[in-house]
Design a protein around this motif. Structure first.
Motif, PDB file in Angstrom:
ATOM      1  N   PHE A 122     -67.046 -38.960  36.011  1.00 41.31           N
ATOM      2  CA  PHE A 122     -66.385 -38.798  37.612  1.00 41.31           C
ATOM      3  C   PHE A 122     -66.184 -40.260  38.023  1.00 41.31           C
ATOM      4  N   ARG A 123     -65.994 -41.084  37.471  1.00 41.62           N
ATOM      5  CA  ARG A 123     -65.829 -42.488  38.064  1.00 41.62           C
ATOM      6  C   ARG A 123     -64.370 -42.559  38.880  1.00 41.62           C
ATOM      7  N   ASN A 124     -63.598 -41.754  38.274  1.00 38.94           N
ATOM      8  CA  ASN A 124     -62.213 -41.971  38.977  1.00 38.94           C
ATOM      9  C   ASN A 124     -61.891 -40.609  40.174  1.00 38.94           C
ATOM     10  N   MET A 125     -63.014 -40.041  40.405  1.00 40.09           N
ATOM     11  CA  MET A 125     -62.847 -38.998  41.456  1.00 40.09           C
ATOM     12  C   MET A 125     -62.740 -39.843  42.618  1.00 40.09           C
ATOM     13  N   MET A 126     -61.911 -39.278  43.685  1.00 38.12           N
ATOM     14  CA  MET A 126     -61.739 -40.023  44.754  1.00 38.12           C
ATOM     15  C   MET A 126     -62.230 -39.318  46.065  1.00 38.12           C
ATOM     16  N   MET A 127     -62.708 -39.457  47.198  1.00 36.35           N
ATOM     17  CA  MET A 127     -62.937 -38.696  48.413  1.00 36.35           C
ATOM     18  C   MET A 127     -62.834 -39.399  49.539  1.00 36.35           C
ATOM     19  N   THR A 128     -62.466 -38.568  50.497  1.00 39.75           N
ATOM     20  CA  THR A 128     -62.364 -39.334  51.888  1.00 39.75           C
ATOM     21  C   THR A 128     -63.282 -38.238  52.907  1.00 39.75           C
ATOM     22  N   ALA A 129     -63.626 -38.602  54.022  1.00 42.01           N
ATOM     23  CA  ALA A 129     -64.289 -37.920  54.909  1.00 42.01           C
ATOM     24  C   ALA A 129     -64.113 -38.533  56.193  1.00 42.01           C
ATOM     25  N   GLN A 130     -63.927 -37.647  57.370  1.00 38.60           N
ATOM     26  CA  GLN A 130     -63.689 -38.069  58.901  1.00 38.60           C
ATOM     27  C   GLN A 130     -64.646 -37.159  59.598  1.00 38.60           C
ATOM     28  N   ALA A 131     -65.123 -37.700  60.543  1.00 34.60           N
ATOM     29  CA  ALA A 131     -65.970 -37.252  61.730  1.00 34.60           C
ATOM     30  C   ALA A 131     -65.660 -37.548  63.102  1.00 34.60           C
ATOM     31  N   THR A 132     -65.907 -36.688  63.782  1.00 28.92           N
ATOM     32  CA  THR A 132     -65.416 -36.923  65.398  1.00 28.92           C
ATOM     33  C   THR A 132     -66.208 -36.116  66.243  1.00 28.92           C
ATOM     34  N   ALA A 133     -66.674 -36.769  67.581  1.00 31.79           N
ATOM     35  CA  ALA A 133     -67.348 -36.042  68.492  1.00 31.79           C
ATOM     36  C   ALA A 133     -66.990 -36.316  69.804  1.00 31.79           C
ATOM     37  N   THR A 134     -66.883 -35.527  70.543  1.00 31.15           N
ATOM     38  CA  THR A 134     -66.707 -36.150  72.325  1.00 31.15           C
ATOM     39  C   THR A 134     -67.047 -35.227  73.217  1.00 31.15           C
ATOM     40  N   ARG A 135     -67.773 -35.771  74.205  1.00 36.54           N
ATOM     41  CA  ARG A 135     -68.125 -34.789  75.520  1.00 36.54           C
ATOM     42  C   ARG A 135     -67.403 -35.518  76.705  1.00 36.54           C
ATOM     43  N   ALA A 136     -66.725 -34.970  77.651  1.00 36.71           N
ATOM     44  CA  ALA A 136     -66.087 -35.300  78.703  1.00 36.71           C
ATOM     45  C   ALA A 136     -66.051 -34.468  79.873  1.00 36.71           C
ATOM     46  N   SER A 137     -66.377 -35.085  81.080  1.00 34.84           N
ATOM     47  CA  SER A 137     -66.833 -34.339  82.319  1.00 34.84           C
ATOM     48  C   SER A 137     -65.450 -34.709  83.260  1.00 34.84           C
ATOM     49  N   LEU A 138     -64.477 -33.710  83.793  1.00 34.30           N
ATOM     50  CA  LEU A 138     -63.292 -33.930  84.571  1.00 34.30           C
ATOM     51  C   LEU A 138     -63.680 -33.505  85.636  1.00 34.30           C
ATOM     52  N   GLN A 139     -63.776 -34.303  86.870  1.00 32.17           N
ATOM     53  CA  GLN A 139     -64.150 -33.828  88.257  1.00 32.17           C
ATOM     54  C   GLN A 139     -63.045 -33.120  88.683  1.00 32.17           C
ATOM     55  N   ALA A 140     -62.984 -31.736  89.257  1.00 36.06           N
ATOM     56  CA  ALA A 140     -61.920 -31.213  90.054  1.00 36.06           C
ATOM     57  C   ALA A 140     -62.260 -31.324  91.354  1.00 36.06           C
ATOM     58  N   SER A 141     -63.299 -31.085  91.896  1.00 42.08           N
ATOM     59  CA  SER A 141     -63.534 -31.158  93.481  1.00 42.08           C
ATOM     60  C   SER A 141     -64.908 -31.740  93.507  1.00 42.08           C
ATOM     61  N   GLY A 142     -65.468 -31.812  94.950  1.00 41.20           N
ATOM     62  CA  GLY A 142     -66.653 -32.456  94.926  1.00 41.20           C
ATOM     63  C   GLY A 142     -67.671 -31.754  94.450  1.00 41.20           C
ATOM     64  N   SER A 143     -67.764 -30.435  94.222  1.00 39.01           N
ATOM     65  CA  SER A 143     -68.656 -29.417  93.688  1.00 39.01           C
ATOM     66  C   SER A 143     -68.274 -28.897  92.353  1.00 39.01           C
ATOM     67  N   ALA A 144     -67.324 -29.081  91.699  1.00 40.19           N
ATOM     68  CA  ALA A 144     -66.890 -28.460  90.530  1.00 40.19           C
ATOM     69  C   ALA A 144     -66.252 -29.427  89.472  1.00 40.19           C
ATOM     70  N   SER A 145     -66.525 -28.921  88.232  1.00 47.12           N
ATOM     71  CA  SER A 145     -65.888 -30.080  87.251  1.00 47.12           C
ATOM     72  C   SER A 145     -65.795 -29.081  85.988  1.00 47.12           C
ATOM     73  N   THR A 146     -64.913 -29.653  85.084  1.00 48.30           N
ATOM     74  CA  THR A 146     -64.745 -29.051  83.842  1.00 48.30           C
ATOM     75  C   THR A 146     -65.350 -29.879  82.708  1.00 48.30           C
ATOM     76  N   THR A 147     -66.020 -29.294  81.930  1.00 48.27           N
ATOM     77  CA  THR A 147     -66.372 -29.958  80.844  1.00 48.27           C
ATOM     78  C   THR A 147     -66.250 -29.674  79.431  1.00 48.27           C
ATOM     79  N   ILE A 148     -65.781 -30.849  78.731  1.00 45.20           N
ATOM     80  CA  ILE A 148     -65.225 -30.363  77.260  1.00 45.20           C
ATOM     81  C   ILE A 148     -66.043 -31.174  76.333  1.00 45.20           C
ATOM     82  N   ASN A 149     -66.567 -30.483  75.417  1.00 43.83           N
ATOM     83  CA  ASN A 149     -67.212 -30.468  74.150  1.00 43.83           C
ATOM     84  C   ASN A 149     -66.325 -30.634  72.893  1.00 43.83           C
ATOM     85  N   ALA A 150     -66.279 -31.303  71.836  1.00 45.45           N
ATOM     86  CA  ALA A 150     -65.710 -31.187  70.736  1.00 45.45           C
ATOM     87  C   ALA A 150     -66.419 -31.789  69.582  1.00 45.45           C
ATOM     88  N   VAL A 151     -66.667 -31.338  68.438  1.00 47.54           N
ATOM     89  CA  VAL A 151     -67.027 -31.793  67.135  1.00 47.54           C
ATOM     90  C   VAL A 151     -66.244 -31.294  66.098  1.00 47.54           C
TER      91      VAL A 151
END
Length: 435
Positions: free
Chosen positions: A336-365
């Motif tokens: 198996f010495r010639n086997m190639m592999m690649t991997a990617q991983a990502t995650a994010t969390r964002a809070s977007l303020q829409a008004s003084g008391s409301a927001s939109t939260t985005i999570n992704a992984v």
């Protein structure tokens, strides 16, 4: 295998190309919501075709130019009787060049672009954050980015760095979007653009440590903005956000294999459209990168806290992100010495303020892994798995989830003029969240 006359391009130092036919399953080609607001995921099998081309030109004066192209397409067959998508796909291109302008000056230039259907996009494409869309799972979009950096040596230990770039996102096709009041929004066209400029001074503190001080200006524009704290969402005029980021950085070389980069600074930004408070938003920003490279593996890990735009039309907010990329050969010896592999991983969390008391939260992984095992000198078996989960939630409402898995196996033909080139390596797109 490809029509481009690669050897007519100049001093080509290495070339790699692949072509594959795959069979797989996408367990959420179309996502719907029923009358009880329950999410239904509709799976489909697919037959895919994929091709990549990579080549690098090395000039006599050590200038280097590299190009990578990737095209992928899928034809779907329903697994639950629900209607299936028309054939779709993804096309990506990435170019980078390093040019010596004089004895003390070097210019690097990069450009990349993606056009993809959301159903075709994968985490390994580097576009996960731009595929988070609370309005639809059936859209086709583009991402285009260009950047340059000019490095000028003032003395053996002091350098000046100047740079700039532009990111443009647009929608090619998407279903009409219903707004508050019953109006229909045609989302086709420009989604947003983000030019930036930066200037910095670098100093070699020791042979293993380099410090720098820089200032970056970024402008984020979208022709319209959406507020998802109301249902249906309401729309407003153009989104225009100005941002200045002064920061300091330190690069430390632990060993010839390990490199660490740390940046700390402040983000000073104008408020987004739907924020009740129009005062400048001041937040700390932080980035840490770890690079590891040896004969078998190449790894990059990034964590950052920033203030920026996940999707321009939703505005900006505090964002925490994680990214990792790994490419290499798992087995140094044996069959198996010639086997190639690649991997990617990502995650994010964002809070977007829409008004003084409301927001939109985005999570992704999300994560993606792919491997190729050679059967002969030019033919191999390839297999991969891609998974993503994202949620969007506004204050006082339930989260809207999107979960999808893709698994595939295929027969891959490959060609390279240099056996050290990992011909399977995915296109590592430079797209990153602003901040």
């Amino acid at each position: 295998m490809f029509a481009l006359p690669i050897y007519a391009a100049g001093n080509v130092s290495d070339v790699a190309a692949t072509a594959a036919i795959t069979q797989g399953i996408n367990d959420n080609v179309i996502q719907t919501t029923d009358s009880r607001n329950d999410v239904d995921r509709h799976p489909a099998a697919f037959t895919g075709l994929e091709s990549t081309l990579t080549f690098r030109i090395t000039e006599p004066d050590t200038d280097v130019h590299g190009l990578r192209l990737r095209v992928r397409g899928q034809y779907y067959q329903t697994l639950d009787g629900y209607r299936v998508n028309d054939p779709d796909g993804t096309a990506q291109a990435s170019y980078a060049s390093s040019v010596t302008l004089g004895k003390f000056s070097t210019l690097t230039v990069s450009a990349s672009g993606t056009i993809t259907a959301l159903t075709s996009a994968r985490v390994g494409d580097g576009t996960l954050l731009f595929t988070i869309d609370p309005s639809t799972t059936q859209s086709t979009f583009t991402l285009v980015q260009g950047a340059f950096t000019l490095l000028h040596e003032l003395s053996p230990r002091w350098r000046v760095r100047e740079g700039g770039g532009l990111l443009v996102t647009s929608t090619i096709s998407a279903p009409p979007f219903i707004l508050a009041g019953g109006q229909e929004l045609d989302r086709r066209g420009l989604d947003g653009l983000q030019p930036y400029g930066t200037v910095g001074v670098l100093h070699d503190i020791t042979p293993r440590n380099t410090g720098d001080l820089s200032v970056t200006y970024r402008y984020t524009y979208s022709p319209y903005s959406l507020d998802f704290t109301s249902s249906p969402p309401r729309a407003a005029g153009p989104q225009r956000i100005h941002q200045v980021i002064p920061d300091v950085g330190l690069s430390h070389l632990f060993t010839p294999d390990w490199l660490n980069l740390v940046r700390v600074g402040l983000s000073i930004s104008s408020a987004p459209n739907f924020s009740d408070d129009k005062k400048p938003i001041i937040l700390p920003v932080f980035t840490e990168e770890i690079h590891f490279t040896n004969e078998r593996w190449a790894f990059i890990g990034v964590t950052n806290f920033s203030y920026g735009s996940v999707t321009p039309r939703l505005g900006s907010g505090p964002t925490l992100g994680l990214q990792a990329s790994l490419v290499g050969t798992p087995y140094p010896t044996g069959k198996f010495r010639n086997m190639m592999m690649t991997a990617q991983a990502t995650a994010t969390r964002a809070s977007l303020q829409a008004s003084g008391s409301a927001s939109t939260t985005i999570n992704a992984v999300g994560g993606s892994i792919e491997a190729r095992y050679p059967l002969t000198k030019g033919l191999g078996i390839s297999a991969g798995y891609d998974v993503r989960l994202s949620t969007i939630q506004t204050t006082g409402s339930d989260a809207v989830p999107f979960f999808r898995q893709i698994v595939f196996v295929g027969l891959s033909a490959y060609f390279t003029t240099d056996g050290t080139i990992p011909v399977l390596q995915l296109l590592n797109s430079p797209f990153r969240p602003a901040g």
